[in-house]
Design an enzyme around this catalytic site. Structure first.
Site, PDB file in Angstrom:
ATOM      1  N   CYS A   3       0.792  -1.102   0.000  1.00  0.00           N
ATOM      2  CA  CYS A   3      -0.051  -0.001  -0.018  1.00  0.00           C
ATOM      3  C   CYS A   3       0.907   1.150   0.009  1.00  0.00           C
ATOM      4  O   CYS A   3       1.896   1.324   0.785  1.00  0.00           O
ATOM      5  CB  CYS A   3      -1.092  -0.084   1.145  1.00  0.00           C
ATOM      6  SG  CYS A   3      -1.603   1.639   1.411  1.00  0.00           S
ATOM      7  N   CYS A   6       0.409   3.371   3.150  1.00  0.00           N
ATOM      8  CA  CYS A   6       1.355   2.644   4.227  1.00  0.00           C
ATOM      9  C   CYS A   6       2.786   2.707   4.345  1.00  0.00           C
ATOM     10  O   CYS A   6       3.406   3.285   5.259  1.00  0.00           O
ATOM     11  CB  CYS A   6       1.019   1.343   4.544  1.00  0.00           C
ATOM     12  SG  CYS A   6      -0.630   0.897   5.056  1.00  0.00           S
ATOM     13  N   HIS A  45      -3.929   0.870   8.369  1.00  0.00           N
ATOM     14  CA  HIS A  45      -4.008   0.512   7.055  1.00  0.00           C
ATOM     15  C   HIS A  45      -5.895   0.125   7.461  1.00  0.00           C
ATOM     16  O   HIS A  45      -6.265  -0.801   7.877  1.00  0.00           O
ATOM     17  CB  HIS A  45      -3.708  -0.410   6.483  1.00  0.00           C
ATOM     18  CG  HIS A  45      -4.179  -0.702   5.097  1.00  0.00           C
ATOM     19  ND1 HIS A  45      -3.665  -0.022   3.842  1.00  0.00           N
ATOM     20  CD2 HIS A  45      -5.040  -1.570   4.682  1.00  0.00           C
ATOM     21  CE1 HIS A  45      -4.624  -0.609   3.072  1.00  0.00           C
ATOM     22  NE2 HIS A  45      -5.347  -1.488   3.320  1.00  0.00           N
ATOM     23  N   ASN A  85     -13.434   9.895  -0.694  1.00  0.00           N
ATOM     24  CA  ASN A  85     -14.166   9.009  -2.044  1.00  0.00           C
ATOM     25  C   ASN A  85     -14.275   7.335  -1.284  1.00  0.00           C
ATOM     26  O   ASN A  85     -13.289   7.042  -0.897  1.00  0.00           O
ATOM     27  CB  ASN A  85     -13.178   8.788  -2.992  1.00  0.00           C
ATOM     28  CG  ASN A  85     -13.081  10.353  -3.729  1.00  0.00           C
ATOM     29  OD1 ASN A  85     -14.176  10.824  -3.975  1.00  0.00           O
ATOM     30  ND2 ASN A  85     -12.029  10.357  -4.228  1.00  0.00           N
ATOM     31  N   GLY A  91     -14.409   6.727  -7.431  1.00  0.00           N
ATOM     32  CA  GLY A  91     -13.274   7.177  -7.871  1.00  0.00           C
ATOM     33  C   GLY A  91     -12.105   7.069  -6.658  1.00  0.00           C
ATOM     34  O   GLY A  91     -10.918   7.833  -6.917  1.00  0.00           O
ATOM     35  N   HIS A  96      -6.760   2.927   0.919  1.00  0.00           N
ATOM     36  CA  HIS A  96      -6.382   3.376   2.412  1.00  0.00           C
ATOM     37  C   HIS A  96      -6.994   4.315   2.733  1.00  0.00           C
ATOM     38  O   HIS A  96      -6.866   5.626   1.948  1.00  0.00           O
ATOM     39  CB  HIS A  96      -4.833   3.311   2.051  1.00  0.00           C
ATOM     40  CG  HIS A  96      -4.070   3.718   3.474  1.00  0.00           C
ATOM     41  ND1 HIS A  96      -3.086   3.093   4.124  1.00  0.00           N
ATOM     42  CD2 HIS A  96      -4.405   4.729   4.526  1.00  0.00           C
ATOM     43  CE1 HIS A  96      -2.728   3.794   5.161  1.00  0.00           C
ATOM     44  NE2 HIS A  96      -3.467   4.496   5.433  1.00  0.00           N
ATOM     45  N   HIS A  98      -8.523   7.851   3.521  1.00  0.00           N
ATOM     46  CA  HIS A  98      -7.851   9.148   3.480  1.00  0.00           C
ATOM     47  C   HIS A  98      -9.133  10.215   3.263  1.00  0.00           C
ATOM     48  O   HIS A  98      -9.908   9.997   2.443  1.00  0.00           O
ATOM     49  CB  HIS A  98      -6.618   9.316   2.445  1.00  0.00           C
ATOM     50  CG  HIS A  98      -7.157   9.040   0.926  1.00  0.00           C
ATOM     51  ND1 HIS A  98      -7.437   7.786   0.593  1.00  0.00           N
ATOM     52  CD2 HIS A  98      -7.607   9.816   0.004  1.00  0.00           C
ATOM     53  CE1 HIS A  98      -7.826   7.497  -0.609  1.00  0.00           C
ATOM     54  NE2 HIS A  98      -7.800   9.007  -1.039  1.00  0.00           N
ATOM     55  N   HIS A 100      -9.352  14.221   1.528  1.00  0.00           N
ATOM     56  CA  HIS A 100      -8.857  15.444   0.546  1.00  0.00           C
ATOM     57  C   HIS A 100      -9.192  16.497   1.317  1.00  0.00           C
ATOM     58  O   HIS A 100     -10.278  16.854   1.582  1.00  0.00           O
ATOM     59  CB  HIS A 100      -9.296  15.179  -0.819  1.00  0.00           C
ATOM     60  CG  HIS A 100      -9.122  13.847  -1.730  1.00  0.00           C
ATOM     61  ND1 HIS A 100      -8.091  13.991  -2.650  1.00  0.00           N
ATOM     62  CD2 HIS A 100      -9.451  12.602  -1.362  1.00  0.00           C
ATOM     63  CE1 HIS A 100      -8.069  12.897  -3.163  1.00  0.00           C
ATOM     64  NE2 HIS A 100      -8.942  11.892  -2.575  1.00  0.00           N
TER      65      HIS A 100
HETATM   66  P1  AMP Z   1      -8.560   8.858  -4.183  1.00  0.00           P
HETATM   67  O1  AMP Z   1      -8.970   8.823  -5.628  1.00  0.00           O
HETATM   68  O2  AMP Z   1      -9.609   9.295  -3.149  1.00  0.00           O
HETATM   69  O3  AMP Z   1      -8.052   7.256  -3.817  1.00  0.00           O
HETATM   70  O4  AMP Z   1      -7.341   9.786  -3.926  1.00  0.00           O
HETATM   71  C1  AMP Z   1      -5.934   9.102  -4.035  1.00  0.00           C
HETATM   72  C2  AMP Z   1      -4.994  10.350  -4.277  1.00  0.00           C
HETATM   73  O5  AMP Z   1      -3.600  10.141  -3.972  1.00  0.00           O
HETATM   74  C3  AMP Z   1      -5.059  10.713  -5.913  1.00  0.00           C
HETATM   75  O6  AMP Z   1      -5.754  11.981  -5.860  1.00  0.00           O
HETATM   76  C4  AMP Z   1      -3.850  10.586  -5.916  1.00  0.00           C
HETATM   77  O7  AMP Z   1      -3.261  11.563  -7.138  1.00  0.00           O
HETATM   78  C5  AMP Z   1      -2.940  10.798  -4.732  1.00  0.00           C
HETATM   79  N1  AMP Z   1      -1.514   9.989  -4.654  1.00  0.00           N
HETATM   80  C6  AMP Z   1      -1.323   8.870  -5.261  1.00  0.00           C
HETATM   81  N2  AMP Z   1      -0.047   8.501  -4.956  1.00  0.00           N
HETATM   82  C7  AMP Z   1       0.471   9.682  -4.084  1.00  0.00           C
HETATM   83  C8  AMP Z   1       1.662  10.020  -3.549  1.00  0.00           C
HETATM   84  N3  AMP Z   1       2.736   9.192  -3.636  1.00  0.00           N
HETATM   85  N4  AMP Z   1       1.888  11.146  -2.992  1.00  0.00           N
HETATM   86  C9  AMP Z   1       0.859  11.800  -3.206  1.00  0.00           C
HETATM   87  N5  AMP Z   1      -0.364  11.838  -3.491  1.00  0.00           N
HETATM   88  C10 AMP Z   1      -0.558  10.693  -4.310  1.00  0.00           C
HETATM   89 ZN    ZN Z   2      -2.383   1.250   3.672  1.00  0.00          ZN
END
Ligand code: AMP
Ligand code: ZN
Length: 108
Positions: A3, A6, A45, A85, A91, A96, A98, A100
């Site tokens: 992940c 993680c 996680h 999301n 989307g 994991h 999170h 925004h």
């Molecule tokens: P979601 O679509 O809600 O799963 O958002 C995941 C977000 O993580 C996406 O907008 C990606 O651009 C962002 N993302 C993926 N890898 C990384 C990373 N290594 N550092 C920062 N953001 C990331």
């Molecule tokens: Zn994770």
């Protein structure tokens, strides 16, 4: 450990980290959709919101409080958006939990 989030949480992968504590880590979104676009990520996680339970729901409150503090610190209280999301259909790309944080369109 496969992940991405993680791995960022244990510093195995780089990220532009703005804040961290025992429960959460906050770093810059790699592909921002707002002048300020951060990700507020649980250290533990949890794949999606669907997996939250009585024990882990406190994380959500912490995420919101951290978001509020970030808005204060970055002087974006005049407008910010918090998005979670849940599931591929909505989307969610990184499975994991999170949140925004988007803001900074018009800094106070
Ligand atoms: P979601 O679509 O809600 O799963 O958002 C995941 C977000 O993580 C996406 O907008 C990606 O651009 C962002 N993302 C993926 N890898 C990384 C990373 N290594 N550092 C920062 N953001 C990331
Ligand atoms: Zn994770």
């Amino acid at each position: 450990m496969t992940c991405i989030f993680c791995q960022i949480a244990v510093r195995r992968l780089p990220a532009d980290i703005l804040y961290e504590d025992d429960d959460l880590i906050v770093f810059k979104e790699v592909n921002p959709e707002a002048p300020i676009h951060l990700l507020i990520v649980s250290r533990v996680h949890i794949d999606t919101l669907n997996s939250l339970d009585e024990q882990s729901v406190g994380l959500m409150a912490k995420m919101v409080l951290v978001a509020k503090r970030i808005a204060e610190d970055l002087k974006t209280q005049s407008g910010y958006r918090l998005v979670i999301n849940c599931g591929r259909e909505a989307g969610q790309v990184v499975l994991h939990l999170h949140m925004h944080f988007m803001g900074g369109w018009r800094k106070k």
